[in-house]
Design a protein around this motif. Structure first.
Motif, PDB file in Angstrom:
ATOM      1  N   SER A  30       0.837  -1.200   0.000  1.00 18.12           N
ATOM      2  CA  SER A  30       0.000   0.000   0.000  1.00 18.12           C
ATOM      3  C   SER A  30       0.873   1.252   0.000  1.00 18.12           C
ATOM      4  O   SER A  30       0.650   2.201  -0.749  1.00 18.12           O
ATOM      5  N   ALA A  31       1.898   1.222   0.854  1.00 21.19           N
ATOM      6  CA  ALA A  31       2.744   2.410   1.001  1.00 21.19           C
ATOM      7  C   ALA A  31       3.557   2.683  -0.265  1.00 21.19           C
ATOM      8  O   ALA A  31       3.652   3.823  -0.731  1.00 21.19           O
ATOM      9  N   GLY A  33       4.218   3.062  -3.889  1.00 17.67           N
ATOM     10  CA  GLY A  33       3.365   3.242  -5.058  1.00 17.67           C
ATOM     11  C   GLY A  33       3.895   4.350  -5.937  1.00 17.67           C
ATOM     12  O   GLY A  33       5.090   4.666  -5.923  1.00 17.67           O
ATOM     13  N   LEU A  34       2.984   4.955  -6.688  1.00 15.16           N
ATOM     14  CA  LEU A  34       3.401   6.047  -7.578  1.00 15.16           C
ATOM     15  C   LEU A  34       4.027   7.172  -6.768  1.00 15.16           C
ATOM     16  O   LEU A  34       4.839   7.940  -7.274  1.00 15.16           O
ATOM     17  N   GLY A  35       3.617   7.275  -5.504  1.00 12.19           N
ATOM     18  CA  GLY A  35       4.207   8.282  -4.611  1.00 12.19           C
ATOM     19  C   GLY A  35       5.713   8.108  -4.532  1.00 12.19           C
ATOM     20  O   GLY A  35       6.467   9.083  -4.611  1.00 12.19           O
ATOM     21  N   ASN A  36       6.167   6.865  -4.380  1.00 11.06           N
ATOM     22  CA  ASN A  36       7.605   6.617  -4.256  1.00 11.06           C
ATOM     23  C   ASN A  36       8.334   6.737  -5.586  1.00 11.06           C
ATOM     24  O   ASN A  36       9.449   7.230  -5.657  1.00 11.06           O
ATOM     25  N   PHE A 231       1.261  10.853   2.442  1.00  8.29           N
ATOM     26  CA  PHE A 231       0.758  10.200   1.222  1.00  8.29           C
ATOM     27  C   PHE A 231       1.508   8.889   1.009  1.00  8.29           C
ATOM     28  O   PHE A 231       0.922   7.851   0.700  1.00  8.29           O
ATOM     29  N   SER A 232       2.823   8.961   1.213  1.00  9.49           N
ATOM     30  CA  SER A 232       3.654   7.804   0.940  1.00  9.49           C
ATOM     31  C   SER A 232       3.342   6.647   1.883  1.00  9.49           C
ATOM     32  O   SER A 232       3.398   5.487   1.486  1.00  9.49           O
ATOM     33  N   SER A 234       0.479   6.070   3.031  1.00  7.15           N
ATOM     34  CA  SER A 234      -0.965   5.800   2.846  1.00  7.15           C
ATOM     35  C   SER A 234      -1.787   6.200   4.064  1.00  7.15           C
ATOM     36  O   SER A 234      -2.732   5.507   4.448  1.00  7.15           O
ATOM     37  N   MET A 237      -6.273   8.123   4.728  1.00  3.65           N
ATOM     38  CA  MET A 237      -7.263   7.659   3.742  1.00  3.65           C
ATOM     39  C   MET A 237      -7.931   6.386   4.231  1.00  3.65           C
ATOM     40  O   MET A 237      -8.596   5.702   3.458  1.00  3.65           O
ATOM     41  N   ALA A 239      -6.652   3.558   4.671  1.00  5.19           N
ATOM     42  CA  ALA A 239      -6.120   2.301   4.126  1.00  5.19           C
ATOM     43  C   ALA A 239      -5.429   1.483   5.218  1.00  5.19           C
ATOM     44  O   ALA A 239      -5.690   0.282   5.376  1.00  5.19           O
ATOM     45  N   SER A 325      -1.034  -0.532  -4.447  1.00  2.51           N
ATOM     46  CA  SER A 325      -1.650   0.593  -3.722  1.00  2.51           C
ATOM     47  C   SER A 325      -3.141   0.716  -4.027  1.00  2.51           C
ATOM     48  O   SER A 325      -3.943   0.971  -3.122  1.00  2.51           O
ATOM     49  N   SER A 328      -5.169  -1.569  -1.920  1.00  2.00           N
ATOM     50  CA  SER A 328      -5.431  -1.137  -0.534  1.00  2.00           C
ATOM     51  C   SER A 328      -6.459  -0.013  -0.492  1.00  2.00           C
ATOM     52  O   SER A 328      -7.262   0.080   0.432  1.00  2.00           O
ATOM     53  N   LEU A 329      -6.434   0.827  -1.503  1.00  2.00           N
ATOM     54  CA  LEU A 329      -7.415   1.916  -1.541  1.00  2.00           C
ATOM     55  C   LEU A 329      -8.821   1.372  -1.720  1.00  2.00           C
ATOM     56  O   LEU A 329      -9.770   1.823  -1.085  1.00  2.00           O
TER      57      LEU A 329
HETATM   58  N1  PFF Z   1       1.132   5.345  -0.635  1.00  2.00           N
HETATM   59  C1  PFF Z   1       0.788   5.329  -2.023  1.00  2.00           C
HETATM   60  C2  PFF Z   1       1.920   5.908  -2.829  1.00  2.00           C
HETATM   61  O1  PFF Z   1       2.916   6.369  -2.255  1.00  2.00           O
HETATM   62  O2  PFF Z   1       1.821   5.917  -4.043  1.00  2.00           O
HETATM   63  C3  PFF Z   1      -0.472   6.073  -2.322  1.00  2.00           C
HETATM   64  C4  PFF Z   1      -1.622   5.777  -1.438  1.00  2.00           C
HETATM   65  C5  PFF Z   1      -2.120   4.493  -1.342  1.00  2.00           C
HETATM   66  C6  PFF Z   1      -2.169   6.778  -0.679  1.00  2.00           C
HETATM   67  C7  PFF Z   1      -3.145   4.212  -0.480  1.00  2.00           C
HETATM   68  C8  PFF Z   1      -3.196   6.534   0.178  1.00  2.00           C
HETATM   69  C9  PFF Z   1      -3.669   5.243   0.274  1.00  2.00           C
HETATM   70  F1  PFF Z   1      -4.651   5.017   1.087  1.00  2.00           F
END
Ligand code: PFF
Length: 450
Positions: A30-31, A33-36, A231-232, A234, A237, A239, A325, A328-329
């Motif tokens: 979950s953590a 993802g596109l964020g990283n 955000f990174s 998660s 939200m 999750a 990710s 998990s969302l």
């Molecule tokens: N953590 C994910 C990322 O870094 O891309 C994005 C994300 C997933 C945000 C799930 C919130 C969430 F609930």
């Protein structure tokens, strides 16, 4: 606030559980993802490299981890959805309503996060097939792709893949998927890191990423780093709260928090060691913004030996990270509707995805084919991102910190922390995290500017 310990095992508890390693993989999935892989490199580029990275690490450890532990503990204590768990651990109804903010945020995020995930899938396929590198005009290619209907089709593919995993349930679906893909992702990352680090001129990229220039830092970078840490991981939200509801009582939440935070950082760190050496080696500006990954990197891949292979692997890696990710969302509103309206998992998954798809269409088109779909100069996509990531996410985080820090009597017991760590955790939740998160909220919502 009343405490209802008997509720903790009431008949409305969900019965699904992760194995202990399965939970760690799912939460890291979950953590990471596109964020990283997409956002972290370009904001690090924009805010000056190493100094920003260090600030991000500090925010993640000092603020992110305490909030992560709070989400996991509320989830496991309540064994419900991101809304009902607050009430089941003894909070008043109002907390359940506030928890719904996270459910809505997760729903909104799926609708546009899956669009970018779709771009990565399209790029993976077109890199492997060689089409991507047949035409060196990567800006033109990206614009062509965006202005057609393809983004919607690829978004649908992402949503269907996500649905196929979540519909199988927590252990046979989410856990199994992450247990295979998260280690696989690490192998791909290491292969690509070795490729990047051995490119000519890679050293300049490494030193940009690892030698701090403190003069670049200011209050704004602090707030951006903190927002990104949330955000990174998660957070905000629902999750992690929802995943927490599936964790066995015997698992140490403190250790899990460290493992998830460490995993998230490790993947971001390696992503940095792929992107910066590559961009520097090919003379690309790492502060290029969102187009860095889709426009600048294909140019770099096309100029390296076996570029189609490495480019394909890179975009496949992004797609996998994104899918773990989105899974998990999706579980956040699915858990909510299963509990609230007694829907079956299958019904929840497909109804929610259908609605996400509908909501995603204007987002996808607003960046290309229908660029007139904007309000006040902001594209529909950017509005969704703004509402979910900039408004609802910090609000969701604030609700968790205030609830766990001030209202929840069972926090000590559920967290399993020793007295000293518990005091530190409570201190962060009461005095540090809410104030900083409030600043993030005021900054991202545009109330304070620098
Ligand atoms: N953590 C994910 C990322 O870094 O891309 C994005 C994300 C997933 C945000 C799930 C919130 C969430 F609930």
């Amino acid at each position: 606030m009343k405490s209802h310990p008997s509720n903790q095992n009431s008949s409305s508890d969900n019965k699904e559980r992760f194995s202990s390693s399965g939970f760690i993989f799912a939460a890291i999935g979950s953590a990471v993802g596109l964020g990283n892989m997409w956002k972290f490199p370009y904001i690090t580029g924009q805010y000056g490299g190493a100094a920003f990275f260090i600030l991000f690490v500090v925010c993640l450890v000092a603020i992110g981890l305490p909030v992560l532990l709070a989400e996991l503990a509320i989830g496991r204590g309540g064994r419900g959805s991101a809304s009902s768990s607050f009430v089941k651990v003894g909070g008043q109804q109002i907390w359940g309503r506030l928890g719904m903010i996270s459910v809505i945020a997760a729903f909104l995020i799926i609708s546009f996060y899956s669009i970018v995930a779709g771009w990565t899938l399209n790029y993976a396929v077109s890199a492997f097939s060689g089409n991507l590198f047949a035409n060196p005009d990567f800006t033109g290619q990206f614009n062509d792709f965006m202005s057609g209907r393809k983004p919607i089709v690829w978004q649908l593919v992402v949503l269907l893949l996500t649905g196929l995993v979540v519909v199988k349930g927590v252990s046979a679906g989410i856990e199994k998927f992450n247990k295979i893909l998260i280690p696989g992702l690490l192998i791909l990352l290491v292969v690509l890191m070795i490729r990047s680090l051995t490119l000519p001129g890679a050293g300049a990229g490494v030193s940009f990423f690892l030698n701090p220039d403190w003069s670049k830092l200011g209050a704004e970078s602090l707030l951006v780093a903190l927002g990104h840490a949330f955000f990174s991981l998660s957070l905000g939200m629902g999750a992690m709260l929802t995943y927490g509801a599936y964790v066995e009582k015997s698992q140490s939440l403190g250790m899990a928090t460290l493992a998830i935070g460490g995993g998230d950082l490790l993947y971001a760190f390696i992503a940095g060691l792929i992107i910066f050496p590559t961009t520097f080696s090919f003379g690309i500006n790492p502060a290029e913004g969102p187009g860095l990954v889709f426009i600048a990197l294909p140019a770099a891949f096309s100029a390296m030996p076996f570029g189609a292979l490495f480019g394909g692997l890179f975009f496949m890696l992004l797609a996998i990270a994104a899918l773990t990710s989105t899974v998990s969302l999706l579980e956040v509103p699915v858990a909510y509707t299963m509990e609230r309206w007694k829907w079956t998992r299958t019904k929840s998954v497909w109804i929610i995805l259908f609605l996400c798809f509908l909501l995603g269409i204007p987002s996808a088109l607003s960046l290309g084919a229908a660029s007139n779909l904007n309000l006040g100069g902001k594209a529909f996509f950017d509005w969704m991102d703004f509402i979910a990531s900039n408004l609802l996410l910090p609000l969701g985080g604030l609700i968790v910190t205030v609830f766990a820090g001030y209202y929840w009597k069972g926090a000590a017991a559920e967290s399993g922390l020793t007295a000293w760590w518990f005091r530190l955790w409570l201190f962060m939740l009461r005095y540090v995290a809410p104030i900083l998160v409030l600043f993030v909220f005021l900054h991202t919502s545009g109330v304070i500017k620098f």
